[in-house]
Design a protein around this motif. Structure first.
Motif, PDB file in Angstrom:
ATOM      1  N   ASN A 214       1.899   4.878   1.604  1.00 34.36           N
ATOM      2  CA  ASN A 214       1.789   5.624   2.849  1.00 34.36           C
ATOM      3  C   ASN A 214       1.524   7.105   2.559  1.00 34.36           C
ATOM      4  O   ASN A 214       1.354   7.512   1.402  1.00 34.36           O
ATOM      5  CB  ASN A 214       3.045   5.437   3.708  1.00 34.36           C
ATOM      6  N   LYS A 215       1.498   7.907   3.605  1.00 37.19           N
ATOM      7  CA  LYS A 215       1.173   9.329   3.449  1.00 37.19           C
ATOM      8  C   LYS A 215       2.198  10.075   2.605  1.00 37.19           C
ATOM      9  O   LYS A 215       1.898  11.129   2.049  1.00 37.19           O
ATOM     10  CB  LYS A 215       1.047   9.976   4.827  1.00 37.19           C
ATOM     11  N   ASN A 216       3.415   9.554   2.531  1.00 39.33           N
ATOM     12  CA  ASN A 216       4.470  10.188   1.736  1.00 39.33           C
ATOM     13  C   ASN A 216       4.548   9.626   0.324  1.00 39.33           C
ATOM     14  O   ASN A 216       5.542   9.819  -0.367  1.00 39.33           O
ATOM     15  CB  ASN A 216       5.813   9.997   2.447  1.00 39.33           C
ATOM     16  N   CYS A 217       3.480   8.899  -0.070  1.00 42.99           N
ATOM     17  CA  CYS A 217       3.403   8.297  -1.412  1.00 42.99           C
ATOM     18  C   CYS A 217       4.523   7.294  -1.651  1.00 42.99           C
ATOM     19  O   CYS A 217       4.988   7.114  -2.779  1.00 42.99           O
ATOM     20  CB  CYS A 217       3.408   9.375  -2.497  1.00 42.99           C
ATOM     21  N   GLN A 218       4.992   6.656  -0.582  1.00 42.92           N
ATOM     22  CA  GLN A 218       5.988   5.602  -0.686  1.00 42.92           C
ATOM     23  C   GLN A 218       5.307   4.257  -0.416  1.00 42.92           C
ATOM     24  O   GLN A 218       4.262   4.197   0.227  1.00 42.92           O
ATOM     25  CB  GLN A 218       7.118   5.818   0.330  1.00 42.92           C
ATOM     26  N   LYS A 219       5.915   3.181  -0.896  1.00 43.22           N
ATOM     27  CA  LYS A 219       5.347   1.856  -0.711  1.00 43.22           C
ATOM     28  C   LYS A 219       5.565   1.379   0.720  1.00 43.22           C
ATOM     29  O   LYS A 219       6.672   1.466   1.250  1.00 43.22           O
ATOM     30  CB  LYS A 219       5.985   0.859  -1.671  1.00 43.22           C
ATOM     31  N   ASP A 220       4.507   0.872   1.327  1.00 36.37           N
ATOM     32  CA  ASP A 220       4.599   0.187   2.608  1.00 36.37           C
ATOM     33  C   ASP A 220       4.320  -1.293   2.371  1.00 36.37           C
ATOM     34  O   ASP A 220       3.332  -1.648   1.724  1.00 36.37           O
ATOM     35  CB  ASP A 220       3.579   0.744   3.608  1.00 36.37           C
TER      36      ASP A 220
ATOM     37  N   GLN B 203       3.679  -4.971   4.246  1.00 37.61           N
ATOM     38  CA  GLN B 203       3.374  -5.638   5.500  1.00 37.61           C
ATOM     39  C   GLN B 203       3.168  -7.124   5.250  1.00 37.61           C
ATOM     40  O   GLN B 203       2.729  -7.536   4.172  1.00 37.61           O
ATOM     41  CB  GLN B 203       2.105  -5.054   6.144  1.00 37.61           C
TER      42      GLN B 203
ATOM     43  N   LYS C 291       0.844  -1.192   0.000  1.00 33.30           N
ATOM     44  CA  LYS C 291       0.000   0.000   0.000  1.00 33.30           C
ATOM     45  C   LYS C 291       0.882   1.245   0.000  1.00 33.30           C
ATOM     46  O   LYS C 291       2.090   1.177   0.243  1.00 33.30           O
ATOM     47  CB  LYS C 291      -0.926   0.005   1.211  1.00 33.30           C
TER      48      LYS C 291
END
Length: 506
Positions: free
Chosen positions: A355-361, A363, A353
């Motif tokens: 994150n708020k910084n438009c980076q991939k998270d 999990q 997904k």
């Protein structure tokens, strides 16, 4: 880290992890992706990068077209790299593979393809590693290398043929040796090559294309060519030869036809739904064939497309059978009917997904709250969809934690201890430090009044309790309608997640 099955002829390799840097929509260097020997479920919203995992493995093994944009969001000078760690590799005694045994370190192989050019010393010569070459790690020299012939060898050893959601119709009826259709045809026709019919075909072919057949018509042409070659380059003789083709070459010419309403046409002329249904049906047939001598991985992009829920269940049962026989399965999906087959003891869950910084998270299931995550939790983490199922599991988790772990010294002094702790999750007016701030934002819950036998407003209920109470006790609803909506459900879930975080509830 877990493992991924790939085929190494009769030897087995297991991809332990994969690392991506600046590939497609994955900007920067991401942590290692971890895989399992069971089924790997990859979930996330559209454009999250699920299919990119497949593309990255294809890029590593097969390379990329020069015109292909390798990184969608990178500057021109940023390096693109895909690296794979393979474990439990047996040393091969086959001549074509034996020369690569020195690169196996404690059963591990590391492969990489990178756009960064680097010149190394290899076998006494300066060798430049480029994006065109598959690199293999030399533990002794602590460097990546590209030994002669390695690219060709690794492509034969590792079979990566994904079934993409947007595949073209010709891909569904490919009879190649590495394609699922070709594997099925070869598996069921092995004995045919020993049959009288096949031997007769071979004899007739040699007669028709030999000296008694077509070559008689080429005698004059052979003589003419031989004379010209002799006059210009010295004494030489030319002749045409038509060897009997290998079975694989013959089978590659096959195609699949479909008959509907007494009309037979090529599969290529059918709709996408039928084409994809056939591709997935082929996998199920192959699973039922029990082909244990083939342990190739399977990569299926959104298998739920065009399949109703029961068909999805049957497809997953076939995948489970393949996995039980040593085949690694990769699935990207949005479907709860697919996800519900996830087994945390055997399979892997990868959630991608932004994150708020438009980076991939990224999990994994071991980073989720529950050791055996429900569809509700996966849906919330991956897609942001609040569900009743996840809400109720959170409520129960908090309640049980407080009952079992809080104020044990006063447990014996409080009658009905469990009910007392339920109130702490119920009323804002209690002194619990993590409950006070959760103000009731919807209509007050109802409480039965002994005096008048009816239902009267009760103040200061928490949002989690109101929703939980109305779910478990629909008899309290006025005119059969919930007092909460989906946004309230989302807020209540967030409130409980905050409680779990603040109290470090495991």
């Amino acid at each position: 880290m877990a493992n991924l099955f790939l085929k190494f002829r009769v030897y087995f390799m297991y991809i332990k992890a994969m690392k991506i840097q600046n590939f497609k929509s994955f900007k920067g260097a991401l942590p290692w992706f971890e895989f399992t020997t069971g089924i790997n479920y990859i979930v996330g919203n559209n454009n999250a990068g699920k299919t990119t995992i497949f593309k990255a493995l294809e890029f590593l093994i097969h390379g990329g077209n020069k015109s292909e944009v390798l990184c969608n969001s990178c500057e021109n000078n940023e390096d693109v790299m895909v690296e794979v760690l393979i474990d439990d590799v047996s040393e091969s005694q086959e001549a074509s593979l034996k020369k690569y045994n020195k690169y196996i370190n404690n059963g591990e192989l590391r492969l990489k393809r990178s756009s960064k050019e680097e010149t190394i010393e290899q076998n006494g010569k300066n060798v430049t590693l480029t994006i065109r070459k598959i690199q293999i790690w030399n533990e002794t020299k602590q460097q990546y290398e590209n030994p002669t012939g390695f690219d060709t060898a690794i492509r034969k050893l590792i079979d990566i043929s994904p079934i993409y959601a947007d595949m073209h119709n010709e891909d569904y009826q490919d009879f190649g040796t590495t394609k699922i259709t070709g594997k099925i045809v070869r598996a069921v026709t092995q004995n045919f090559q020993k049959s009288d019919d096949y031997l007769t075909l071979k004899e007739n072919y040699q007669r028709v294309f030999g000296k008694e057949g077509i070559q008689r018509y080429l005698d004059d042409t052979e003589t003419l060519l031989s004379n010209l070659i002799t006059d210009q380059f010295g004494n030489s003789k030319v002749n045409f030869s038509f060897e009997f083709p290998e079975v694989n070459s013959l089978l590659k010419q096959g195609q699949i036809n479909v008959t509907e309403n007494n009309s037979t046409t090529s599969l290529a002329e059918k709709g996408n739904g039928l084409q994809r249904a056939l591709a997935l049906a082929l996998i199920q047939v192959y699973a039922d064939m029990n082909a244990k001598d083939d342990n190739s991985p399977y990569f299926i992009d959104e298998p739920e497309i065009y399949l109703h829920p029961l068909a999805q269940d049957k497809l997953l049962n076939s995948f489970k059978k393949l996995a039980s026989e040593g085949n690694q399965i990769f699935i990207t999906t949005h479907s709860p009917y697919i996800i519900r087959h996830f087994n945390s003891k055997k399979d892997s869950l990868i959630i991608i997904k932004m994150n708020k910084n438009c980076q991939k998270d990224i999990q994994y299931q071991n980073e989720l709250l529950f050791s055996n995550p429900s569809i509700g939790e996966i849906s919330y983490v991956a897609f942001g969809v609040p569900t009743v199922d996840f809400h109720q599991r959170l409520f129960t988790k908090i309640y049980i934690h407080w009952v079992m772990n809080r104020d044990t010294e006063v447990k014996a002094t409080i009658p009905n201890f469990e009910e007392e702790y339920l109130k702490r999750l119920t009323y804002i007016s209690s002194n619990h430090p993590f409950i006070e701030r959760y103000v009731n934002t919807i209509n007050p819950s109802k409480k039965k009044s002994v005096e008048n036998g009816g239902w009267v407003p009760e103040e200061n209920h928490t949002l989690p309790y109101i929703i939980r109470n109305e779910i478990d006790h629909p008899e309290v609803l006025e005119q059969g309608k919930n007092t909460w909506n989906e946004e309230n459900l989302r807020q209540s879930i967030e409130d409980m997640l905050q409680i779990i975080k603040n109290e470090n509830i495991q």
